[in-house]
Write a protein that holds these residues in place. Structure first.
Motif, PDB file in Angstrom:
ATOM      1  N   PHE A 129       0.837  -1.195   0.000  1.00  0.00           N
ATOM      2  CA  PHE A 129       0.000   0.000   0.000  1.00  0.00           C
ATOM      3  C   PHE A 129       0.874   1.249   0.000  1.00  0.00           C
ATOM      4  O   PHE A 129       1.927   1.288   0.643  1.00  0.00           O
ATOM      5  N   LEU A 130       0.399   2.267  -0.711  1.00  0.00           N
ATOM      6  CA  LEU A 130       1.041   3.584  -0.699  1.00  0.00           C
ATOM      7  C   LEU A 130       0.001   4.628  -0.328  1.00  0.00           C
ATOM      8  O   LEU A 130      -1.107   4.620  -0.861  1.00  0.00           O
ATOM      9  N   VAL A 131       0.367   5.539   0.584  1.00  0.00           N
ATOM     10  CA  VAL A 131      -0.446   6.723   0.857  1.00  0.00           C
ATOM     11  C   VAL A 131       0.317   7.926   0.321  1.00  0.00           C
ATOM     12  O   VAL A 131       1.441   8.199   0.749  1.00  0.00           O
ATOM     13  N   VAL A 132      -0.272   8.626  -0.629  1.00  0.00           N
ATOM     14  CA  VAL A 132       0.323   9.852  -1.150  1.00  0.00           C
ATOM     15  C   VAL A 132      -0.106  11.004  -0.248  1.00  0.00           C
ATOM     16  O   VAL A 132      -1.295  11.188   0.004  1.00  0.00           O
ATOM     17  N   CYS A 137       2.913  12.735   7.768  1.00  0.00           N
ATOM     18  CA  CYS A 137       4.043  11.923   7.313  1.00  0.00           C
ATOM     19  C   CYS A 137       4.294  10.748   8.262  1.00  0.00           C
ATOM     20  O   CYS A 137       5.442  10.400   8.560  1.00  0.00           O
ATOM     21  N   LYS A 138       3.204  10.126   8.725  1.00  0.00           N
ATOM     22  CA  LYS A 138       3.317   9.005   9.647  1.00  0.00           C
ATOM     23  C   LYS A 138       2.568   7.797   9.107  1.00  0.00           C
ATOM     24  O   LYS A 138       1.375   7.863   8.850  1.00  0.00           O
ATOM     25  N   THR A 145       3.789   2.173   2.633  1.00  0.00           N
ATOM     26  CA  THR A 145       4.741   3.239   2.327  1.00  0.00           C
ATOM     27  C   THR A 145       3.996   4.563   2.298  1.00  0.00           C
ATOM     28  O   THR A 145       2.865   4.629   1.822  1.00  0.00           O
ATOM     29  N   GLY A 146       4.616   5.599   2.796  1.00  0.00           N
ATOM     30  CA  GLY A 146       4.034   6.938   2.748  1.00  0.00           C
ATOM     31  C   GLY A 146       4.910   7.858   1.921  1.00  0.00           C
ATOM     32  O   GLY A 146       6.122   7.946   2.155  1.00  0.00           O
ATOM     33  N   ALA A 306       9.009  -0.288   3.250  1.00  0.00           N
ATOM     34  CA  ALA A 306       8.006   0.308   4.120  1.00  0.00           C
ATOM     35  C   ALA A 306       8.554   1.586   4.746  1.00  0.00           C
ATOM     36  O   ALA A 306       9.762   1.834   4.748  1.00  0.00           O
ATOM     37  N   GLY A 307       7.650   2.393   5.275  1.00  0.00           N
ATOM     38  CA  GLY A 307       8.064   3.648   5.893  1.00  0.00           C
ATOM     39  C   GLY A 307       7.784   4.824   4.991  1.00  0.00           C
ATOM     40  O   GLY A 307       7.031   4.721   4.022  1.00  0.00           O
ATOM     41  N   THR A 308       8.388   5.952   5.275  1.00  0.00           N
ATOM     42  CA  THR A 308       8.110   7.162   4.515  1.00  0.00           C
ATOM     43  C   THR A 308       9.272   7.514   3.588  1.00  0.00           C
ATOM     44  O   THR A 308      10.433   7.229   3.880  1.00  0.00           O
TER      45      THR A 308
END
Length: 351
Positions: A129-132, A137-138, A145-146, A306-308
């Motif tokens: 998953f990606l959050v744009v 930023c968490k 992934t962010g 994973a992570g930002t």
């Protein structure tokens, strides 16, 4: 498969969240898969924020990245869009529908998808998953992934441009919704304007709506009224960070023969404002398209982490456009400011 997806939508959400343009406001777009085995196994699901593809701002920047995925990676895609005023459960159902239908990776466009992605990703540990624009930023989770952007840095540069180009000594800012993300745009803009011209007057910022009302990212009429107010107060340059509602700002400012600053995409080139493009000073551009493509490519290559991931001036994740040539004479000054930000000499505020 099409019939199964529609049936699954009703079962998951209790509403008609079908994977069709008519039902969801998202445009159905697919390509055949003729690449390697890894690419054949991928189907990308994109869930847009309010306004969806065609907002000529934030969502369209994400759509540009998805189009590059289809062209360059030859990967099948699916698109759905959020609706105005929908509850978070609808976002959860939309993501769950995509993931349960075999779409992997799944992308949520906009900070409002953060909580939904964090929740649904736990139920699909094998889906990436990606959050744009991840909220604050968490993100958390081995499969999440962010993509985060230093909007304040790009806004600093267009703020400097606004101050340098203003002839009245008054400039304005219009934000779509009064949320922390848009505060970053305002803070950077004000700091850049003051750095370039200490005596500049920045009118009180105008936010179109307060959460949970997110029409400020969609309704151009709200942008029109706000722009009229700031023009009446003497502003001759106005920066808008309001998504689709910003179209109303640009058209109103252009009609008054003053200068507007676009956001997210290079709005000088967009059809909706073609009649006033000569009054677009610049745009603060975000590499949303780059973030989308980079993520899908990493998933395809098996290297997604994973992570930002931060996109800022140092990696050209944010910046400003030069279309129209209106800032050609001050570009050297803007680039000098950019260098000072990248080096750490200038610290840009976020609030």
């Amino acid at each position: 498969m099409r019939r199964e997806l529609r049936m699954a939508a009703v079962a998951l959400a209790g509403v008609a969240l079908t994977l069709s343009a008519a039902g969801c406001g998202g445009k159905k777009t697919t390509t055949s898969n003729t690449g390697g085995d890894a690419k054949k196994s991928l189907k990308v699901g994109m869930a847009y924020d309010i306004g969806g593809r065609g907002d000529q701002s934030f969502n369209d920047a994400a759509a540009k990245g998805l189009d590059k995925v289809k062209t360059d990676l030859n990967i099948k895609t699916e698109e759905l869009s959020a609706k105005t005023g929908e509850p978070d459960t609808d976002k959860e159902a939309r993501l769950k529908l995509l993931a349960s239908s075999g779409y992997n990776p799944v992308i949520g466009v906009g900070f409002s998808y953060t909580a939904a992605v964090l929740k649904i990703s736990k139920d699909f540990p094998n889906t990436k998953f990606l959050v744009v624009d991840a909220d604050q930023c968490k993100v958390a989770g081995a499969n999440v992934t962010g993509a985060c952007f230093s909007e304040e840095q790009g806004s600093f540069l267009v703020g400097a441009a606004a101050a340098l180009k203003s002839t009245t000594g008054k400039i304005g800012f219009i934000g779509g919704v009064n949320v922390p993300l848009i505060h970053k745009f305002e803070a950077g803009y004000a700091a850049g304007a003051k750095a370039a011209k200490p005596g500049i007057k920045i009118l009180p910022a105008k936010y179109l709506t307060q959460p949970p009302n997110f029409d400020g990212f969609k309704n151009p009429a709200l942008g029109t009224e706000a722009a009229k107010g700031q023009l009446d107060a003497g502003a001759d340059v106005i920066y808008q960070a309001a998504g689709g509602a910003g179209i109303g700002v640009i058209k109103t400012v252009g009609a008054a023969k003053k200068l507007a600053i676009g956001v997210d995409s290079d709005q000088y080139n967009q059809p909706a404002v073609a009649d006033v493009k000569d009054y677009i000073l610049t745009s603060m551009v975000k590499g949303v398209d780059v973030a989308v493509f980079d993520f899908v490519k990493a998933v395809s290559d098996g290297t997604a982490a994973a992570g930002t991931k931060q996109y800022d001036l140092s990696n050209d994740g944010v910046g400003y456009s030069t279309s129209g040539g209106k800032i050609d004479d001050i570009k050297s000054k803007l680039d000098a400011l950019k260098a000072d930000i990248v080096s750490g000499k200038i610290k840009v505020p976020t609030s």
